[in-house]
Design a protein around this motif. Structure first.
Motif, PDB file in Angstrom:
ATOM      1  N   GLY A  16      30.340  46.761  -9.008  1.00 30.43           N
ATOM      2  CA  GLY A  16      31.332  46.410 -10.006  1.00 30.43           C
ATOM      3  C   GLY A  16      30.773  46.170 -11.398  1.00 30.43           C
ATOM      4  O   GLY A  16      31.524  46.043 -12.357  1.00 30.43           O
ATOM      5  N   TRP A  17      29.468  46.129 -11.530  1.00 28.31           N
ATOM      6  CA  TRP A  17      28.832  45.848 -12.825  1.00 28.31           C
ATOM      7  C   TRP A  17      27.915  46.976 -13.283  1.00 28.31           C
ATOM      8  O   TRP A  17      27.222  46.837 -14.291  1.00 28.31           O
ATOM      9  N   GLU A  18      27.914  48.083 -12.600  1.00 34.44           N
ATOM     10  CA  GLU A  18      26.998  49.183 -12.906  1.00 34.44           C
ATOM     11  C   GLU A  18      27.126  49.700 -14.332  1.00 34.44           C
ATOM     12  O   GLU A  18      26.138  50.127 -14.930  1.00 34.44           O
ATOM     13  N   GLU A  19      28.338  49.653 -14.906  1.00 37.14           N
ATOM     14  CA  GLU A  19      28.532  50.159 -16.268  1.00 37.14           C
ATOM     15  C   GLU A  19      27.775  49.350 -17.305  1.00 37.14           C
ATOM     16  O   GLU A  19      27.515  49.826 -18.406  1.00 37.14           O
ATOM     17  N   ARG A  20      27.398  48.120 -16.977  1.00 38.79           N
ATOM     18  CA  ARG A  20      26.630  47.294 -17.917  1.00 38.79           C
ATOM     19  C   ARG A  20      25.209  47.824 -18.131  1.00 38.79           C
ATOM     20  O   ARG A  20      24.534  47.394 -19.058  1.00 38.79           O
ATOM     21  N   ALA A  21      24.758  48.730 -17.289  1.00 42.10           N
ATOM     22  CA  ALA A  21      23.424  49.316 -17.455  1.00 42.10           C
ATOM     23  C   ALA A  21      23.368  50.248 -18.657  1.00 42.10           C
ATOM     24  O   ALA A  21      22.291  50.536 -19.167  1.00 42.10           O
ATOM     25  N   LEU A  22      24.550  50.699 -19.111  1.00 40.14           N
ATOM     26  CA  LEU A  22      24.603  51.657 -20.211  1.00 40.14           C
ATOM     27  C   LEU A  22      24.997  50.987 -21.518  1.00 40.14           C
ATOM     28  O   LEU A  22      25.838  50.091 -21.544  1.00 40.14           O
ATOM     29  N   CYS A  23      24.406  51.469 -22.604  1.00 37.77           N
ATOM     30  CA  CYS A  23      24.756  51.009 -23.947  1.00 37.77           C
ATOM     31  C   CYS A  23      26.129  51.563 -24.300  1.00 37.77           C
ATOM     32  O   CYS A  23      26.358  52.770 -24.187  1.00 37.77           O
ATOM     33  N   ARG A  24      27.025  50.705 -24.741  1.00 40.76           N
ATOM     34  CA  ARG A  24      28.381  51.152 -25.103  1.00 40.76           C
ATOM     35  C   ARG A  24      28.364  52.036 -26.343  1.00 40.76           C
ATOM     36  O   ARG A  24      29.201  52.913 -26.498  1.00 40.76           O
ATOM     37  N   ALA A  25      27.416  51.806 -27.234  1.00 36.16           N
ATOM     38  CA  ALA A  25      27.359  52.584 -28.478  1.00 36.16           C
ATOM     39  C   ALA A  25      26.746  53.963 -28.267  1.00 36.16           C
ATOM     40  O   ALA A  25      27.146  54.930 -28.915  1.00 36.16           O
ATOM     41  N   CYS A  26      25.767  54.064 -27.372  1.00 36.87           N
ATOM     42  CA  CYS A  26      24.999  55.305 -27.232  1.00 36.87           C
ATOM     43  C   CYS A  26      25.208  56.037 -25.902  1.00 36.87           C
ATOM     44  O   CYS A  26      24.926  57.218 -25.806  1.00 36.87           O
ATOM     45  N   GLY A  27      25.633  55.306 -24.877  1.00 34.39           N
ATOM     46  CA  GLY A  27      25.827  55.907 -23.567  1.00 34.39           C
ATOM     47  C   GLY A  27      24.552  56.115 -22.776  1.00 34.39           C
ATOM     48  O   GLY A  27      24.570  56.726 -21.714  1.00 34.39           O
ATOM     49  N   THR A  28      23.409  55.618 -23.266  1.00 29.96           N
ATOM     50  CA  THR A  28      22.141  55.740 -22.546  1.00 29.96           C
ATOM     51  C   THR A  28      21.798  54.412 -21.886  1.00 29.96           C
ATOM     52  O   THR A  28      22.415  53.385 -22.170  1.00 29.96           O
ATOM     53  N   THR A  29      20.788  54.416 -21.040  1.00 29.18           N
ATOM     54  CA  THR A  29      20.371  53.184 -20.385  1.00 29.18           C
ATOM     55  C   THR A  29      19.960  52.165 -21.440  1.00 29.18           C
ATOM     56  O   THR A  29      19.167  52.465 -22.337  1.00 29.18           O
ATOM     57  N   GLU A  30      20.498  50.979 -21.324  1.00 28.50           N
ATOM     58  CA  GLU A  30      20.263  49.936 -22.323  1.00 28.50           C
ATOM     59  C   GLU A  30      19.059  49.078 -21.916  1.00 28.50           C
ATOM     60  O   GLU A  30      19.194  47.949 -21.487  1.00 28.50           O
ATOM     61  N   ASP A  31      17.863  49.646 -22.068  1.00 33.44           N
ATOM     62  CA  ASP A  31      16.661  48.854 -21.824  1.00 33.44           C
ATOM     63  C   ASP A  31      16.231  48.200 -23.139  1.00 33.44           C
ATOM     64  O   ASP A  31      16.827  48.428 -24.188  1.00 33.44           O
ATOM     65  N   MET A  32      15.221  47.366 -23.069  1.00 37.38           N
ATOM     66  CA  MET A  32      14.834  46.596 -24.252  1.00 37.38           C
ATOM     67  C   MET A  32      14.323  47.493 -25.378  1.00 37.38           C
ATOM     68  O   MET A  32      14.587  47.217 -26.554  1.00 37.38           O
ATOM     69  N   GLU A  33      13.628  48.563 -25.062  1.00 38.93           N
ATOM     70  CA  GLU A  33      13.162  49.476 -26.111  1.00 38.93           C
ATOM     71  C   GLU A  33      14.348  50.109 -26.836  1.00 38.93           C
ATOM     72  O   GLU A  33      14.360  50.226 -28.056  1.00 38.93           O
ATOM     73  N   HIS A  34      15.375  50.485 -26.077  1.00 42.89           N
ATOM     74  CA  HIS A  34      16.579  51.053 -26.681  1.00 42.89           C
ATOM     75  C   HIS A  34      17.242  50.031 -27.603  1.00 42.89           C
ATOM     76  O   HIS A  34      17.590  50.345 -28.740  1.00 42.89           O
TER      77      HIS A  34
END
Length: 186
Positions: free
Chosen positions: A66-84
């Motif tokens: 239910g929370w998988e979408e939080r892995a992606l950046c809403r602005a860019c659509g890529t994985t939202e890791d700290m480097e991103h």
């Protein structure tokens, strides 16, 4: 306890510092540098948590139903890791803050690498600026350490405001507050 991801990131940080400054350093020097009181405690905590992968970003959310979408950046659509978040995100604020930081450092003839990396940012407490004779310039070193670490922390705070969905139609309150403070200091 063995932490392979932390160990890999620590090795990358040490290599980035060696490339940037030409200094050989040990892992123990990094952990000791994170205790440097020139950098505020909240920023040191942020750097420590980032080195340990303790922030709830990116792949952390992949296996939580239910929370998988939080892995992606809403602005860019890529994985939202700290480097991103700190260096690549197209959401408003990050690019401007790095430009302002570069402008501040330029007043002391200091520069950041053209291609910033997460390892360079996390190694900020270790960076040293040297004079022509090879001695450490303490003032410039302190400035660089504070500016890079505080910039990363400010970008993180803005990202948190954005993700928590405070008013998305205007710049974050943290950005406005810090720009006002910086405007008074000039």
């Amino acid at each position: 306890r063995d932490r392979p991801r932390t160990q890999k990131l620590v090795e990358e940080v040490i290599a980035a510092v060696e490339r940037a400054d030409g200094n050989q350093c040990k892992e123990s020097a990094l952990w000791q540098a994170l205790r440097n009181e020139a950098i505020e405690k909240r920023v040191r905590d942020f750097l420590w948590k980032t080195l340990h992968g303790a922030h709830r970003v990116g792949r952390y959310w992949d296996h939580i139903p239910g929370w998988e979408e939080r892995a992606l950046c809403r602005a860019c659509g890529t994985t939202e890791d700290m480097e991103h978040i700190l260096l690549k995100c197209s959401a408003p604020g990050q690019e401007l803050i790095w430009k302002l930081s570069c402008a501040l450092l330029a007043k002391r003839a200091l520069t950041l690498p053209r291609e910033m990396t997460l390892a360079f940012v996390l190694g900020s407490p270790l960076h040293e600026q040297k004079r022509e004779d090879g001695s450490v310039n303490r003032g410039d070193t302190r400035l660089l350490r504070i500016v890079v670490s505080e910039t990363a922390y400010l970008i993180w705070k803005l990202r948190c405001e954005r993700v928590i969905e405070w008013d998305r139609t205007r710049p974050g309150r943290t950005l406005l507050r810090n720009l006002k403070i910086n405007g008074r200091r000039q």
